[in-house]
Write a protein that holds these residues in place. Structure first.
Motif, PDB file in Angstrom:
ATOM      1  N   VAL A 107       0.901  -1.255   0.066  1.00 41.25           N
ATOM      2  CA  VAL A 107      -0.013  -0.146  -0.067  1.00 41.25           C
ATOM      3  C   VAL A 107       1.053   1.201  -0.087  1.00 41.25           C
ATOM      4  O   VAL A 107       1.735   1.429   0.734  1.00 41.25           O
ATOM      5  N   ASP A 108       0.524   2.143  -0.870  1.00 43.27           N
ATOM      6  CA  ASP A 108       1.375   3.339  -0.862  1.00 43.27           C
ATOM      7  C   ASP A 108       0.508   4.422  -0.018  1.00 43.27           C
ATOM      8  O   ASP A 108      -0.353   5.354  -0.496  1.00 43.27           O
ATOM      9  N   SER A 109       0.866   4.573   1.253  1.00 36.74           N
ATOM     10  CA  SER A 109       0.050   5.129   2.238  1.00 36.74           C
ATOM     11  C   SER A 109       0.750   6.819   2.512  1.00 36.74           C
ATOM     12  O   SER A 109       2.104   6.644   1.869  1.00 36.74           O
ATOM     13  N   PRO A 110       0.142   7.638   2.707  1.00 36.82           N
ATOM     14  CA  PRO A 110       0.709   9.066   2.812  1.00 36.82           C
ATOM     15  C   PRO A 110       2.039   8.858   3.950  1.00 36.82           C
ATOM     16  O   PRO A 110       2.828   9.979   3.706  1.00 36.82           O
ATOM     17  N   GLU A 111       2.342   7.857   4.703  1.00 35.13           N
ATOM     18  CA  GLU A 111       3.176   7.840   5.691  1.00 35.13           C
ATOM     19  C   GLU A 111       4.240   6.668   5.187  1.00 35.13           C
ATOM     20  O   GLU A 111       5.366   6.584   5.612  1.00 35.13           O
ATOM     21  N   GLY A 112       4.167   6.343   3.745  1.00 42.42           N
ATOM     22  CA  GLY A 112       5.026   5.316   3.296  1.00 42.42           C
ATOM     23  C   GLY A 112       4.336   3.982   2.978  1.00 42.42           C
ATOM     24  O   GLY A 112       3.367   3.857   2.883  1.00 42.42           O
ATOM     25  N   LYS A 113       5.251   3.020   2.475  1.00 40.29           N
ATOM     26  CA  LYS A 113       4.963   1.759   1.893  1.00 40.29           C
ATOM     27  C   LYS A 113       4.522   0.713   3.157  1.00 40.29           C
ATOM     28  O   LYS A 113       5.408   0.623   4.046  1.00 40.29           O
ATOM     29  N   LEU A 114       3.359   0.358   2.882  1.00 41.67           N
ATOM     30  CA  LEU A 114       3.050  -0.721   4.017  1.00 41.67           C
ATOM     31  C   LEU A 114       2.661  -2.192   3.240  1.00 41.67           C
ATOM     32  O   LEU A 114       2.057  -2.069   2.235  1.00 41.67           O
ATOM     33  N   LEU A 115       3.243  -3.266   3.779  1.00 43.85           N
ATOM     34  CA  LEU A 115       3.057  -4.294   3.188  1.00 43.85           C
ATOM     35  C   LEU A 115       1.974  -4.994   4.046  1.00 43.85           C
ATOM     36  O   LEU A 115       1.987  -5.245   5.308  1.00 43.85           O
TER      37      LEU A 115
END
Length: 247
Positions: A112-120
Motif C-alpha cells: 500500500v502506498d500510504s501517505p506515511e510510506g509503503k505498507l506490506l
C-alpha cells in the motif's frame, strides 16, 4: 491510519439469518476505516440475490484501490476476500493457500502506498484444521513477495480460525511477528452475539506504531454477521524514529 478486518458472512446476520447488505455496509462505514479487509464476500450467488458484492462495496466507498480474490466456487458464483483502500496499491499478489482436497483458500499480498510510506499488507481467511492453518501460514511467510519486502512494515490480518491461538508461538514467532490481538480473552469475535472465540487476529512486524487494537462490539455489529469486526489504528514510523529505538 485505520484498518478494519471483517468476516461479513456474505451479508447474513449472525442471529436472524437475514440477508441485509445495507446493514453490512453500515457496520463498516460507522468505523470510517482507511483500509478495509473483508472475508466471505459473495459474487453472483442466488442466496445473496446474485449481487456483485465486491462491486457494490467498491462503488459505495469509492476508495482509491480495490482487489477481489475469488476463492471458493458455488454453482455459478462463489465467494472470496476483498481489499478496499483509500490509498493506491503499489503491487498486488494473490497467493493460493489450497492444500490437497481441502476448500480453496487464499491470501492477498499488497504493498500500500500510504501517505506515511509503503505498507506490506496481507489479508486472508485460513482453514478449519489446525495442521492446515500452520501449513498455510508457513507457505505464505516463506513466499517470495514477503521475503523481497522484509524491510517494509507489515500487517497480517483476517479470519485465522485459530481457536487455540497456536499460530502466535509457532510460525509467526519464528518469522519475527508480534501478535496485536492478545491476550485472546480481550479479542473474542465469534459468534458475534455471544463471542467465545478469538478467530479474527492481527500480527505486525517492522516499524509500525500501533495506537489501538479493538473488537468493534455494538448493536449493529452484533447483528450484521456471525463475526465481529477487528479495528487497528496505527502509524508507520519515520526512519529517524526507528533509528532512535522508539517502539
Amino acid at each position: 491510519m485505520r484498518l478494519l478486518s471483517y468476516n461479513i458472512q456474505k451479508g447474513y446476520g449472525g442471529r436472524d439469518r437475514r440477508y441485509n447488505f445495507e446493514r453490512t455496509i453500515a457496520a463498516i462505514e460507522h468505523e470510517n476505516p482507511d483500509i478495509i479487509v473483508l472475508q466471505e464476500v459473495d459474487h453472483n450467488e442466488r442466496r445473496t440475490r446474485f449481487d456483485n458484492q465486491p462491486e457494490i462495496l467498491s462503488d459505495y466507498f469509492r476508495y482509491e484501490a480495490t482487489d477481489y480474490q475469488f476463492n471458493h466456487r458455488v454453482s455459478k458464483g462463489g465467494y472470496g476476500n476483498l481489499l478496499i483502500s483509500r490509498f493506491p496499491f503499489h503491487s498486488v499478489t494473490q497467493v493460493c493457500l489450497k492444500l490437497k482436497h481441502r476448500k480453496k483458500r487464499g491470501a492477498q499480498v499488497v504493498v500500500v502506498d500510504s501517505p506515511e510510506g509503503k505498507l506490506l499488507l496481507v489479508g486472508w481467511h485460513l482453514g478449519l484444521k489446525e495442521k492446515q492453518r500452520h501449513a498455510q501460514v508457513n507457505h505464505l511467510l516463506d513466499h517470495v513477495d514477503l521475503q523481497d519486502n522484509l524491510d517494509l512494515p507489515t500487517l497480517i490480518v483476517g479470519d485465522f480460525n485459530d481457536w487455540r491461538n497456536t499460530l502466535a508461538k509457532g510460525p509467526f514467532a519464528h518469522h519475527g511477528f508480534e501478535q496485536l490481538t492478545r491476550p485472546p480473552s480481550r479479542f473474542r469475535t465469534f459468534p458475534a452475539y455471544l463471542p467465545i472465540g478469538s478467530l479474527d487476529k492481527a500480527f505486525c512486524r517492522g516499524p509500525i506504531n500501533v495506537s489501538d487494537v479493538r473488537v468493534v462490539r455494538n448493536q449493529l455489529t452484533k447483528e450484521a454477521s456471525d463475526h465481529l469486526p477487528l479495528l487497528v489504528d496505527f502509524h508507520l514510523e519515520r526512519p529517524e524514529e526507528s533509528g532512535n529505538g522508539k517502539p
